[in-house]
Design a protein around this motif. Sequence first.
Motif: not given
Ligand code: PLP
Length: 379
Positions: A59-60, A64, A85-86, A88, A137, A163, A166, A187, A189, A199, A326
């Motif tokens: 995963s992303g 991180i 941001t998200f 994550a 990000v 990050d 996206e 990511s 995803n 992933g 977000w």
């Molecule tokens: C999707 C996303 C992530 C995390 O990625 P995953 O693969 O879902 O864990 C992290 N940061 C941002 C800004 C994202 O949009």
Amino acid sequence: MRNKKIFLSLPQQSGFEEKYIQKALKDSWITSGGPNVNEFENKLEDYFDNKVSIAALNSGTAAIHLALILLGVKSGDEVICQSMTFSASANPIMYQGGTPIFVDSELDTWNICPRFLEVAIKDRIAKGKKPKAIITVHLYGMPYKIDEIHAIANRYEIPVIEDSAEALGSSYKGKKCGTFGDFGVLSFNGNKIITTSSGGGLITKFDKLKEKAIFYATQSRDSAPHYEHSEVGYNYRMSNICAGIGCGQMEVLNKNIILRRGMHDFYKKAFEGIDEVTVFEEPRDDYFSNYWLSTVLIETNSDKKIDRESLRLAFEHENIESRPLWKPMHLQPLFFGYPYYGEKIAESLFEKGLCLPSGSNLTIRDMNRIEKVIKTFFN
Ligand SMILES: *Cc1c(COP(=O)(O)O)cnc(C)c1O
């Protein structure tokens, strides 16, 4: 009968995935690691002109987390993070027992504000603790103010985790996003511009760091015939099946970028002449966005009953998904009480902003339905 739902961003198969997956099944290589993983990493590194090393992870978020570990972030350390941001982006700081320090956005790119970044760094240092890292990000694929942000990070000698989850395919002054920080994060995803079902990738400038990331991602096994461990390990490696999907998806990455950018052009036209709406776009020629999601800001017009939420509901009524931007991290219950530096730019973007269907698989018919909602709503 109700029209079929139009989603914000759906994964799209390229048709090339199957051969890689079949091969993995045929070779009985269906665990983590394996030939598809190596091939996927090679394809990604090629895409980045072989200027970086990339570790494929599950995963992303894992990417991180490993970046923080590789930078030595430990319990009690402070890490600066773009607030808008998200979640994550910020959660891995918590995994390490660190303290997130949130910084506001600026209006040109919606990303971390150089002015408040410096205010935050100075204030944290004055309070006795220099931040261990900065998490930046590229929201919705838009590069942040690279020159300004990295000049500040360099001046204070604080490493940057970029990050780029996206922003695969975005670039700034011709240089690809993901390669500006000490670490870059990708990511794959299901809703990202290409997917491995789930992933991520960690981008580094050194093979040694890629190896170390893979070491941590595969339970930190020391070399010995038995299982020997002297460091905490993680189960973060990408599986050979997922990497097979990724290999197939790499064949359509450039096409997907063109299609997503096409959706942005579609919205530019659809909202033309509507005073209340601004379509978010590249502030200058230096910026190239993959337009992972197309987004707009809507100014409230009470007389005409126009605001973000009523447009969202108008879409929903026609079975079309749209979503507010977000919600900034410093407004999340989880992060209440952590330091925040800014002037409410992220707040106001959150109040006015909407993400629109942006997938690479939207049809002309889908676009007609979207356009009809816009025309009806603003007339
Ligand atoms: C999707 C996303 C992530 C995390 O990625 P995953 O693969 O879902 O864990 C992290 N940061 C941002 C800004 C994202 O949009």
